[in-house]
Scaffold this motif. Structure first.
Motif, PDB file in Angstrom:
ATOM      1  N   GLN A  39       0.843  -1.186   0.000  1.00 39.06           N
ATOM      2  CA  GLN A  39       0.000   0.000   0.000  1.00 39.06           C
ATOM      3  C   GLN A  39       0.877   1.234   0.000  1.00 39.06           C
ATOM      4  O   GLN A  39       1.642   1.468   0.943  1.00 39.06           O
ATOM      5  N   LYS A  43      -2.976   5.506  -1.702  1.00 38.36           N
ATOM      6  CA  LYS A  43      -3.496   4.505  -2.636  1.00 38.36           C
ATOM      7  C   LYS A  43      -4.060   3.313  -1.881  1.00 38.36           C
ATOM      8  O   LYS A  43      -3.769   3.099  -0.709  1.00 38.36           O
ATOM      9  N   GLU A  44      -4.860   2.530  -2.584  1.00 39.97           N
ATOM     10  CA  GLU A  44      -5.406   1.327  -1.987  1.00 39.97           C
ATOM     11  C   GLU A  44      -4.343   0.220  -1.967  1.00 39.97           C
ATOM     12  O   GLU A  44      -3.412   0.214  -2.772  1.00 39.97           O
ATOM     13  N   ARG A  45      -4.549  -0.703  -1.053  1.00 38.75           N
ATOM     14  CA  ARG A  45      -3.640  -1.845  -0.993  1.00 38.75           C
ATOM     15  C   ARG A  45      -3.811  -2.692  -2.254  1.00 38.75           C
ATOM     16  O   ARG A  45      -4.939  -2.903  -2.713  1.00 38.75           O
ATOM     17  N   GLU A  46      -2.697  -3.190  -2.797  1.00 36.25           N
ATOM     18  CA  GLU A  46      -2.751  -3.954  -4.042  1.00 36.25           C
ATOM     19  C   GLU A  46      -1.943  -5.238  -3.924  1.00 36.25           C
ATOM     20  O   GLU A  46      -0.980  -5.337  -3.160  1.00 36.25           O
ATOM     21  N   GLU A 107      -8.330  -9.015  -1.749  1.00 32.64           N
ATOM     22  CA  GLU A 107      -7.867  -8.900  -0.376  1.00 32.64           C
ATOM     23  C   GLU A 107      -8.522  -9.888   0.568  1.00 32.64           C
ATOM     24  O   GLU A 107      -8.436  -9.737   1.786  1.00 32.64           O
ATOM     25  N   TRP A 112      -3.001 -11.480   8.249  1.00 30.01           N
ATOM     26  CA  TRP A 112      -2.173 -10.383   7.745  1.00 30.01           C
ATOM     27  C   TRP A 112      -1.088 -10.027   8.744  1.00 30.01           C
ATOM     28  O   TRP A 112      -1.299 -10.099   9.963  1.00 30.01           O
TER      29      TRP A 112
END
Length: 122
Positions: A39, A43-46, A107, A112
């Motif tokens: 991330q 921005k969004e996590r990718e 996701e 995590w």
């Protein structure tokens, strides 16, 4: 208690390399797919990369394919991400993740880590 702990992040110049590690504990992850996400600020996590629980099949985002290599050592409960030819756009917090059996680029992962910062300077 299930834990995923990332390490190996840091500051590196563009074109350099880093190797991230993710040590797992608290349960048997040998039948879990393992993956890396990132991330960047704002921005969004990718999805970055993932590896299957059997057969060692690997999956990569187009932006890192050919530069990053994901691997795992089930005997030591460690997931790795070797990153080469790093670019400023690779700057992000990198997270490891685990989910039973099947890899997904979404996701929808069960476990995590807390993340490790990677900063690539020009």
């Amino acid at each position: 208690q299930v834990q995923l702990v990332e390490s190996g992040g840091g500051l590196v110049q563009a074109g350099g390399s880093l190797k991230l590690s993710c040590v797992t504990s608290g349960r048997d992850f040998s039948k879990h797919a393992m993956g890396w996400f990132r991330q960047a600020p704002g921005k969004e996590r990718e999805f970055v990369a993932a590896i299957s629980w059997v057969g060692g099949n690997t999956y990569y985002a187009a932006s890192v394919k050919g530069r990053f290599t994901v691997s795992r050592d089930n005997a030591k409960n460690i997931l790795f991400l070797q990153m080469s030819n790093l670019k400023p756009e690779d700057t992000a917090v990198y997270y490891c993740a685990a989910r039973p059996y099947v890899v997904t680029m979404l996701e929808d992962w069960d476990y995590w880590g807390q993340g490790t910062q990677v900063t690539v300077s020009t």
